[in-house]
Every structure is written in structure tokens, then in C-alpha cells.
Write a protein that holds these residues in place. Structure first.
Motif, short mmCIF file in Angstrom:
data_model
loop_
_atom_site.label_atom_id
_atom_site.label_comp_id
_atom_site.label_asym_id
_atom_site.label_seq_id
_atom_site.Cartn_x
_atom_site.Cartn_y
_atom_site.Cartn_z
N LEU A 1 -6.71 -57.83 -3.39
CA LEU A 1 -5.64 -57.67 -4.55
C LEU A 1 -5.29 -56.17 -4.54
CD1 LEU A 1 -7.34 -60.10 -7.14
CD2 LEU A 1 -5.34 -60.45 -5.48
N ILE A 2 -6.24 -55.26 -4.48
CA ILE A 2 -6.11 -53.74 -4.58
C ILE A 2 -4.80 -53.62 -3.51
CG2 ILE A 2 -6.59 -51.44 -4.86
CD1 ILE A 2 -9.37 -52.56 -6.32
N SER A 3 -5.25 -53.88 -2.34
CA SER A 3 -4.62 -53.57 -1.38
C SER A 3 -3.17 -54.04 -1.34
CB SER A 3 -5.29 -54.27 0.03
OG SER A 3 -4.34 -53.75 1.20
N ARG B 1 2.79 -53.12 -2.42
CA ARG B 1 4.05 -53.50 -2.71
C ARG B 1 4.33 -52.54 -3.72
NH1 ARG B 1 2.94 -59.68 -5.27
NH2 ARG B 1 2.00 -60.63 -3.25
N GLY B 2 3.48 -51.37 -4.10
CA GLY B 2 3.58 -50.27 -4.89
C GLY B 2 3.84 -50.89 -6.49
N ALA B 3 2.96 -51.98 -6.85
CA ALA B 3 2.97 -52.91 -7.97
C ALA B 3 1.85 -51.81 -8.99
CB ALA B 3 2.39 -53.88 -7.85
N VAL B 4 1.85 -50.51 -8.95
CA VAL B 4 1.18 -50.01 -9.86
C VAL B 4 1.71 -50.24 -11.31
CG1 VAL B 4 -0.01 -47.73 -10.66
CG2 VAL B 4 0.60 -48.40 -8.04
N PRO B 5 1.06 -50.48 -12.27
CA PRO B 5 1.16 -50.82 -13.55
C PRO B 5 1.93 -49.39 -14.12
CG PRO B 5 -0.92 -51.62 -13.30
CD PRO B 5 -0.63 -51.00 -12.12
N SER B 6 2.99 -49.61 -15.06
CA SER B 6 3.58 -48.66 -15.52
C SER B 6 2.99 -47.76 -16.40
CB SER B 6 4.87 -49.05 -16.38
OG SER B 6 5.65 -47.93 -16.79
N GLY B 7 3.13 -46.28 -16.15
CA GLY B 7 2.23 -45.24 -17.00
C GLY B 7 0.93 -44.89 -16.38
#
Length: 422
Positions: free
Chosen positions: A46-48, A53-59
Motif C-alpha cells: 500500500l505504501i509503495s 501514484r504520488g498519492a501523498v496526503p495534502s500537507g
């Protein structure tokens, strides 16, 4: 069955484990270990996927910092997990073996590390065979088997140009903060770097007698650690390194001024009040320091007072001052000639100026309130029952703790004779 239902079933087993038979208890433990491995593998994937995807949560700057904020993981552990997830993504064969529960996470990390930096003489066409060789070795639960396989590959493909002792690309140095506030050091460096390090440590790590002329009771490892501290201290004192944030390298410690001032002990029953009013020192890299240690550092430092409002917002920056001036330190060296602790005498360059009465408690920064102490005895004075007084001869005298001398007879400073203290 969803993931939430699976976790609830695991919790129910935990609540009812006392009812299980011995065989069922053993079987449940195996199932739990398998489930933990599966969940770990899922977490890595999941982390990978989030990073891919560049799906780092905003902030947040990374998935690791987001995890540390949203779970019970500390930042160091979250970063370690994210790095391992990224490493597994880079090697599909290793990740497949790990997710199939054929190898453990540590073995997977060892294989990936080797394949990312194989021996210089290993041709690219040999990589698939080497990877299969290591995966087979990693199925053995004894890590020594995998280490032996890695050593064998290094021996097969090693070259003498450059020799291992001179290969700078192998250099590694790890400085990992631990959960108890210390730093674990581990490194592997070339011969030249090693020679420079050992040459710097050698004269500073020689055994030295205690104040009673007894043998140095520090272990060789402790002496080397003290020597490394001294090397770093001299580097910072010289301010010869590159600037960071427009400042030369030095040690920053933040603390509330009131916490450096001696005050009556808090009411142990009024815990809310005690916790609210008591603070600790704080360093940018390592975090908290005890008030005693900050008090020792504050004896001879550059002081930058900052006035804060009730919300902790700076409203005034006081003038930065040096607690002990260069001229005063020269006078202190002329009087004490080195560490003044009885029987020590370490050179002045190894010493700090210690306030007999701490400046935070109103003690003046003048010659009659200062004594030169090496870093070892400076720490001891701040953390033990020893006291320092100034005698009628205007020289320091040292009073041992009652556990050492029940009469607590004052001892003259190093290289001092018979004058009587006040």
C-alpha cells in the motif's frame, strides 16, 4: 470478509485465548504470525502504491510523516518502513518471495542491498543467477546462511582494482537516534578515513588516572566514546565547518529561563501543576535534554534570550552575549592551569568554565565565581554530590559527597597546597 472483520476476529481470539487448549493455543500463535506477515506485506504494498501514484496526503512531505501523524508509529519507524516498501517495489522477484512468506523482511532487505550495489566485477548477465542463488539461501531462517551466500558472491566477483580497503564507494556511516534519546553509530569506511579517525581518537582516548591516582576504570569503548565527544566539541569550538542556515556549526539548546533557576520542589500531589510548570531543554536534532545537562552547557555558552508572550510567540530578541569572555577565560586559565579537580589537571583546551554559583541563580560571571573543569569532571559536578567553594586564597576547593567522606573535608584544587578554605 473485509479487513475490519478479520481484525475483529483476531481481537476476539485475543480476548478468549485463556479458553484455548494447548494445541489450539500453539496453532493460533502460528496463525497470528502468518497474519502479521501478510499484513506487513500488505502495508509495504500500500505504501509503495501510494508513492508510485504520488498519492501523498495534502500537507505532508511523505507517506512516512503522514503515517507517523495518523498512527502509533514514531517518525523513525515510519521512515524505515517506507524505505523498505520502496526497496521491495524496486525488485519484483524479491517482493514476490516475501509476499509468498518464503523469506523474511530482513532477508529481503539484505538481498536488495546486495543487488543494488553488486561487486564491481559482477557482469550484468550474472545478476539473474546471483539473485536466484540469494533467494534460495534466504529461505533458510538462519541469517548466517544468507550472509555466507553474499560473502561467496563477493569473493567470486571481487577485483583488486581498487582493493576493498581503498574503495570509497563502500563507505557508509549510520547515525540512528534510538527510542531512549541516544544515537546508535555504525560505519564502514576506507583505510584512509579509518586512519584519520583512529589518529584523532588515539591521543584523546588514553587511560588517565582518577582523582585518587587509581587506574582509569573506563573501558576502551568508553574512552573512545569520550574521545569522539572531544573531537566533535573541538570541531564546533573552532567553527571551521561550512555554514548551515547562515551559522557556523555549534550546539543549539532551547530552554525556559525559569527552569534553569533553582526553586522549591513541586508539590508531588499537585501533578497537573507540576507537569505544567516543569520543562526540559530541547535540541534541534536529538530533542529533550535534562535541566541538569542544560545547566552544565549554560556555564560557558553564548546566550540568546528571547521574550515570549503567553502564547509562546516571540515579542523581543535580547542581545546575544558570551557568558564567559575571552579575556576572563585567559585569567581563569592563568589561575587554574587546567582542570582544577583534585588530581586531574587536564589541559585548558579540554576544559569549560564552571560557575560555582550558577549564573541563572544570580551567580556573577567573574573570576571569584568560576572554576576550570574538564568535560568529565564538569559533568560529574553537575550530576553528583560534589560541591565547589572558593577559599580565602581565591582558589577553588572541592567538597566530596558524604558517601565518599562523611566529614566532607574540602580538598584543594589540582596542584594547590595547604591554604585553608573559607
Amino acid at each position: 470478509m473485509g479487513l475490519g472483520e478479520i481484525l475483529e476476529e483476531i481481537r476476539s481470539v485475543s480476548r478468549e485465548s485463556w479458553q484455548l487448549t494447548d494445541d489450539a493455543l500453539a496453532s493460533s500463535l502460528i496463525d497470528v504470525c502468518s497474519a502479521i506477515h501478510g499484513l506487513e506485506a500488505l502495508r509495504y504494498r500500500l505504501i509503495s502504491d501510494m508513492n508510485e501514484r504520488g498519492a501523498v496526503p495534502s500537507g505532508y512531505t511523505s507517506v512516512a510523516f503522514w503515517l507517523a501523524c495518523c498512527t502509533s508509529l514514531n517518525t523513525r519507524e515510519a521512515v524505515r518502513i517506507e524505505r523498505r516498501a520502496d526497496a521491495l517495489r524496486s525488485s519484483p522477484e524479491v517482493r514476490a518471495a516475501y509476499e509468498a512468506d518464503d523469506i523474511c523482511a530482513d532477508h529481503a532487505a539484505m538481498i536488495i542491498s546486495f543487488m543494488e550495489r553488486p561487486p564491481a566485477a559482477m557482469p550484468a548477465e550474472a545478476a539473474p543467477a546471483a539473485l536466484k542463488f540469494l533467494l534460495d539461501a534466504a529461505t533458510d531462517r538462519d541469517t548466517r546462511v544468507l550472509r555466507g551466500a553474499i560473502a561467496k558472491l563477493k569473493q567470486v566477483f571481487e577485483t583488486d582494482d581498487p582493493p576493498p580497503a581503498e574503495d570509497l564507494d563502500r563507505n557508509e556511516f549510520f547515525a540512528s537516534p534510538t527510542s531512549n534519546g541516544r544515537v546508535l553509530l555504525k560505519g564502514d569506511v576506507d583505510a584512509e578515513t579509518g586512519e584519520m579517525l583512529l589518529s584523532a581518537l588515539s591521543p584523546l582516548s588514553k587511560p588517565r588516572p582518577t582523582s585518587d591516582a587509581e587506574p582509569d576504570r573506563r573501558t576502551p569503548a568508553q574512552r573512545r566514546a569520550d574521545a569522539l565527544t572531544e573531537v566533535l566539541r573541538r570541531y564546533h569550538d573552532a567553527a571551521c565547518g561550512p555554514e548551515e542556515g547562515n551559522e557556523r556549526p555549534h550546539l543549539h539548546v532551547h530552554i525556559n529561563a525559569r527552569d534553569l533557576v533553582e526553586r522549591p520542589a513541586a508539590d508531588r500531589g499537585a501533578y497537573d501543576e507540576m507537569f505544567a510548570q516543569t520543562d526540559v531543554g530541547w535540541t534541534p536534532w536529538m530533542g529533550p535534554l535534562s535541566v541538569d545537562t542544560v545547566g552544565r552547557l549554560a556555564c560557558d555558552c553564548t546566550l540568546s534570550p528571547i521574550l515570549l508572550d503567553e502564547n509562546g510567540t516571540p515579542i523581543d530578541l535580547g542581545r546575544t552575549t558570551k557568558v564567559i569572555s575571552r579575556k576572563l577565560r585567559r585569567a581563569l586559565v592563568a589561575r587554574d592551569h587546567g582542570c582544577a579537580f583534585p588530581g586531574c589537571g587536564r589541559p585548558p583546551s579540554w576544559c569549560d568554565g564552571h560557575h560555582v554559583k550558577h549564573w541563572a541563580d544570580g551567580g556573577p560571571t567573574d573570576l571569584d565565581n568560576l572554576v576550570l573543569l574538564c568535560r568529565f569532571h564538569h559533568r560529574m559536578i553537575h550530576h553528583s554530590g560534589w560541591d565547589v567553594i572558593m577559599g580565602e586564597d581565591r582558589h577553588p576547593w572541592f567538597i566530596p559527597p558524604a558517601s565518599r567522606d562523611r566529614f566532607r573535608e574540602p580538598l584543594p584544587a589540582n596542584n594547590r597546597g595547604a591554604p585553608v578554605p573559607a
